[in-house]
Scaffold this motif. Structure first.
Motif, PDB file in Angstrom:
ATOM      1  N   ARG A   6       4.399 -30.171 -41.484  1.00 52.87           N
ATOM      2  CA  ARG A   6       3.000 -30.589 -41.580  1.00 52.87           C
ATOM      3  C   ARG A   6       2.145 -29.689 -40.700  1.00 52.87           C
ATOM      4  N   MET A   7       0.894 -29.496 -41.110  1.00 52.58           N
ATOM      5  CA  MET A   7       0.004 -28.634 -40.332  1.00 52.58           C
ATOM      6  C   MET A   7      -1.331 -29.336 -40.113  1.00 52.58           C
ATOM      7  N   ALA A   8      -1.832 -29.259 -38.901  1.00 53.63           N
ATOM      8  CA  ALA A   8      -3.171 -29.747 -38.575  1.00 53.63           C
ATOM      9  C   ALA A   8      -4.025 -28.525 -38.312  1.00 53.63           C
ATOM     10  N   LYS A   9      -5.202 -28.471 -38.934  1.00 51.46           N
ATOM     11  CA  LYS A   9      -6.123 -27.357 -38.732  1.00 51.46           C
ATOM     12  C   LYS A   9      -7.430 -27.894 -38.190  1.00 51.46           C
ATOM     13  N   SER A  10      -8.059 -27.107 -37.334  1.00 52.44           N
ATOM     14  CA  SER A  10      -9.372 -27.490 -36.831  1.00 52.44           C
ATOM     15  C   SER A  10     -10.094 -26.264 -36.321  1.00 52.44           C
ATOM     16  N   GLY A  11     -11.260 -26.484 -35.849  1.00 55.01           N
ATOM     17  CA  GLY A  11     -12.055 -25.428 -35.259  1.00 55.01           C
ATOM     18  C   GLY A  11     -13.510 -25.824 -35.270  1.00 55.01           C
ATOM     19  N   ALA A  12     -14.215 -25.444 -34.246  1.00 53.51           N
ATOM     20  CA  ALA A  12     -15.623 -25.795 -34.132  1.00 53.51           C
ATOM     21  C   ALA A  12     -16.451 -25.047 -35.154  1.00 53.51           C
ATOM     22  N   GLY A  13     -15.871 -24.030 -35.768  1.00 57.69           N
ATOM     23  CA  GLY A  13     -16.606 -23.255 -36.757  1.00 57.69           C
ATOM     24  C   GLY A  13     -17.538 -22.255 -36.115  1.00 57.69           C
ATOM     25  N   TYR A  14     -18.420 -22.714 -35.241  1.00 55.78           N
ATOM     26  CA  TYR A  14     -19.407 -21.840 -34.614  1.00 55.78           C
ATOM     27  C   TYR A  14     -19.265 -21.929 -33.109  1.00 55.78           C
ATOM     28  N   VAL A  15     -19.185 -20.787 -32.451  1.00 53.05           N
ATOM     29  CA  VAL A  15     -19.190 -20.729 -30.996  1.00 53.05           C
ATOM     30  C   VAL A  15     -20.088 -19.583 -30.566  1.00 53.05           C
ATOM     31  N   GLU A  16     -20.583 -19.681 -29.347  1.00 56.42           N
ATOM     32  CA  GLU A  16     -21.384 -18.615 -28.769  1.00 56.42           C
ATOM     33  C   GLU A  16     -20.981 -18.465 -27.308  1.00 56.42           C
ATOM     34  N   SER A  17     -21.462 -17.421 -26.677  1.00 53.15           N
ATOM     35  CA  SER A  17     -21.119 -17.163 -25.284  1.00 53.15           C
ATOM     36  C   SER A  17     -21.360 -18.400 -24.438  1.00 53.15           C
ATOM     37  N   GLY A  18     -20.365 -18.757 -23.647  1.00 54.21           N
ATOM     38  CA  GLY A  18     -20.495 -19.906 -22.756  1.00 54.21           C
ATOM     39  C   GLY A  18     -20.064 -21.222 -23.366  1.00 54.21           C
ATOM     40  N   SER A  19     -19.702 -21.243 -24.650  1.00 53.93           N
ATOM     41  CA  SER A  19     -19.261 -22.491 -25.280  1.00 53.93           C
ATOM     42  C   SER A  19     -18.007 -23.008 -24.595  1.00 53.93           C
ATOM     43  N   SER A  20     -17.924 -24.318 -24.481  1.00 50.25           N
ATOM     44  CA  SER A  20     -16.756 -24.972 -23.900  1.00 50.25           C
ATOM     45  C   SER A  20     -16.325 -26.060 -24.876  1.00 50.25           C
TER      46      SER A  20
END
Length: 126
Positions: free
Chosen positions: A96-110
């Protein structure tokens, strides 16, 4: 002569303030194009593999992270040129696989990613 020393004092004070600001910015990592991602395995299972792929501008990079045991977490800091994105793929031993991601990040994102069963929750602070 007094005005000379007054002018010299003002110049020295300005230089000292500039240096203090530059040192503070360096110590606190201000203006650096970095993204901070924390990943926690809250699935109740060990992971077989953990991969983070990030991109910005025309650069794409894939990082294989240590497979997290249940309850463990890890942190990753990566460079982003302006704006970008990322995706995390967590592979479980049974395939099984779980995928994710914020999609958009910029400098300084946490970002804090919590890997669950089999979904992942993203908490992004831009």
């Amino acid at each position: 002569m007094a005005s000379y020393w007054r002018g010299a004092g003002i110049v020295l004070l300005a230089a000292a303030c500039y240096a203090a600001g530059a040192i503070t910015a360096g110590v606190k990592h201000w203006f650096q194009p970095l993204v901070y991602v924390s990943i926690e395995n809250d699935s109740g299972e060990d992971l077989a593999k953990l991969v983070l792929t990030h991109e910005s501008a025309s650069l794409t990079s894939t990082v294989t992270l240590p497979a997290l045991k249940r309850g463990q977490s890890t942190e990753l800091i990566f460079f982003v040129a302006g704006e970008g994105g990322y995706q995390i793929e967590a592979l479980f031993p049974d395939g099984r696989m779980a995928k994710s991601g914020a999609g958009y990040v910029e400098s300084g994102s946490s970002i804090k990613e919590v890997i669950g069963k089999p979904k992942t929750v993203t908490d992004a602070d831009h």
